[in-house]
Write an enzyme that holds these catalytic residues in place. Structure first.
Site, PDB file in Angstrom:
ATOM      1  N   HIS A   1      -2.470  -4.800 -10.307  1.00 25.34           N
ATOM      2  CA  HIS A   1      -3.179  -3.637 -10.872  1.00 25.34           C
ATOM      3  C   HIS A   1      -3.489  -3.850 -12.346  1.00 25.34           C
ATOM      4  O   HIS A   1      -2.649  -4.364 -13.092  1.00 25.34           O
ATOM      5  CB  HIS A   1      -2.325  -2.375 -10.741  1.00 25.34           C
ATOM      6  CG  HIS A   1      -2.177  -1.933  -9.324  1.00 25.34           C
ATOM      7  ND1 HIS A   1      -3.059  -1.067  -8.721  1.00 25.34           N
ATOM      8  CD2 HIS A   1      -1.271  -2.277  -8.384  1.00 25.34           C
ATOM      9  CE1 HIS A   1      -2.690  -0.880  -7.463  1.00 25.34           C
ATOM     10  NE2 HIS A   1      -1.614  -1.611  -7.231  1.00 25.34           N
TER      11      HIS A   1
ATOM     12  N   CYS B   1      -4.719   6.114  -4.571  1.00 25.38           N
ATOM     13  CA  CYS B   1      -4.081   4.800  -4.399  1.00 25.38           C
ATOM     14  C   CYS B   1      -2.635   4.938  -4.862  1.00 25.38           C
ATOM     15  O   CYS B   1      -2.382   5.189  -6.051  1.00 25.38           O
ATOM     16  CB  CYS B   1      -4.829   3.744  -5.224  1.00 25.38           C
ATOM     17  SG  CYS B   1      -4.052   2.116  -5.131  1.00 25.38           S
TER      18      CYS B   1
ATOM     19  N   GLU C   1     -10.381   0.080  -5.747  1.00 28.57           N
ATOM     20  CA  GLU C   1      -9.443  -0.816  -5.057  1.00 28.57           C
ATOM     21  C   GLU C   1     -10.074  -2.150  -4.651  1.00 28.57           C
ATOM     22  O   GLU C   1     -11.242  -2.194  -4.228  1.00 28.57           O
ATOM     23  CB  GLU C   1      -8.927  -0.144  -3.780  1.00 28.57           C
ATOM     24  CG  GLU C   1      -7.914   0.935  -4.041  1.00 28.57           C
ATOM     25  CD  GLU C   1      -7.132   1.286  -2.782  1.00 28.57           C
ATOM     26  OE1 GLU C   1      -6.935   0.414  -1.915  1.00 28.57           O
ATOM     27  OE2 GLU C   1      -6.743   2.458  -2.680  1.00 28.57           O
TER      28      GLU C   1
ATOM     29  N   CYS D   1       0.869  -1.181   0.000  1.00 22.81           N
ATOM     30  CA  CYS D   1       0.000   0.000   0.000  1.00 22.81           C
ATOM     31  C   CYS D   1       0.904   1.228   0.000  1.00 22.81           C
ATOM     32  O   CYS D   1       1.627   1.469   0.974  1.00 22.81           O
ATOM     33  CB  CYS D   1      -0.900  -0.014   1.239  1.00 22.81           C
ATOM     34  SG  CYS D   1      -1.904   1.471   1.392  1.00 22.81           S
TER      35      CYS D   1
ATOM     36  N   GLY E   1      -1.518   2.162  -7.133  1.00 20.93           N
ATOM     37  CA  GLY E   1      -2.265   2.352  -8.390  1.00 20.93           C
ATOM     38  C   GLY E   1      -1.587   3.423  -9.243  1.00 20.93           C
ATOM     39  O   GLY E   1      -1.490   3.293 -10.470  1.00 20.93           O
TER      40      GLY E   1
END
Ligand SMILES: N[C@@H](CCC[C@H](N)C(=O)O)C(=O)O
Length: 277
Positions: free
Chosen positions: A161, A219, A210, A75, A222
């Site tokens: 992703h 994100c 997400e 994250c 992301g």
């Protein structure tokens, strides 16, 4: 028992951060879901656990749980909050940290202005890295989603992703195509879905649906994945400013095995204690 926590956010992607060095607790996934609830709990996109490292060359172990209770590999916004947290809580005096995550090691550096620069590691594009069921690695893949052909790129930043290029992020079908692609059988561990609007080779706008949390205001992984896929396709060039709903990140990537460098803010919101039942 009462659990001490700190509420933080990185560009509106919000976290409950728990120090498990100074206190002991075990959170079951139904407890995480209850705490994540924005009406009946504290409310957050991800829970971040700060633990002692298991490897001698690491400073901390950083664990991440989505709002649905599932543990995940990485994250990016959380990593910046993690770095600010361990420094503010005086768990370390270092300004440069090596942390262990499920997705691999990260290096974090807190700048004097409080912004955090994270070496996110090299993006990986091989379908098996996500995993993604495709015969070959390619900058663009085509997938049938709800009977329609869809062009998408894929990248792993430790977590999976998919990136779709759109004309306008404001009118992109994030709430319909996001969940449809996230649960597509070609992604056996599901996927985070990014909708990227290219403004110039050095600037994109991005919304991300997400895994385990739905659309968030930002994100970090992301953003790394979108920039990596865009540079690989030759439509972006480093550095890239990524504008998310909650604010901006700067991404730098020299290509190949070079690490993706993400720089952005991390904010503390409040501290509290919550009963664990
Ligand atoms: N918000 C995050 C990503 C959190 C994990 C993700 N939902 C997943 O399931 O992989 C970020 O800032 O990177």
């Amino acid at each position: 028992m009462l659990l001490n926590f700190t509420k933080m956010h990185g560009l509106g992607n919000d976290f409950m951060v728990v120090d498990l060095i100074s206190q002991r607790a075990y959170l079951r996934d139904e407890q995480i879901r209850r705490l994540a609830d924005r009406h009946f709990g504290i409310g957050f996109d991800q829970l971040l656990l700060v633990e002692p490292p298991r490897q001698p060359d690491m400073d901390f172990r950083y664990r991440i749980f989505n709002a649905d209770g599932g543990e995940v590999e990485n994250c990016g916004n959380g990593a910046r909050c993690f770095a600010r947290f361990v420094i503010d809580q005086r768990l370390t005096h270092k300004r440069e940290l090596r942390v262990e995550t499920l997705g691999g090691p990260l290096t974090l550096k807190v700048d004097p202005d409080g912004r955090v620069r994270v070496d996110m590691g090299a993006p990986r594009f091989a379908p098996a890295a996500l995993p993604f069921s495709a015969e070959h690695d390619a900058p663009l893949h085509e997938l049938q989603v709800d009977g329609q052909p869809l062009a998408l790129s894929v990248a792993s930043m430790g977590n999976p992703h998919a990136v779709i290029e759109v004309e306008d992020v404001d009118s992109a079908p994030v709430e319909t195509l996001g969940p449809a692609l996230q649960r597509h059988p070609s992604f056996p561990r599901q996927v985070n879905v990014g909708f990227m609007q290219i403004e110039s080779p050095h600037a994109i706008r991005l919304r991300v649906y997400e895994r385990g949390a739905g659309e968030t205001l930002a994100c970090g992984t992301g953003a790394c994945a979108a920039v990596a896929c865009g540079i690989r396709r030759g439509v972006l060039a480093s550095p890239v400013e990524v504008t998310l709903r909650g604010g901006r990140l700067t991404l730098e990537w020299a290509g190949g095995d070079a690490p993706m460098i993400m720089t952005g803010p991390a904010e503390r919101v409040f501290e509290g204690r919550v009963p664990l039942s």
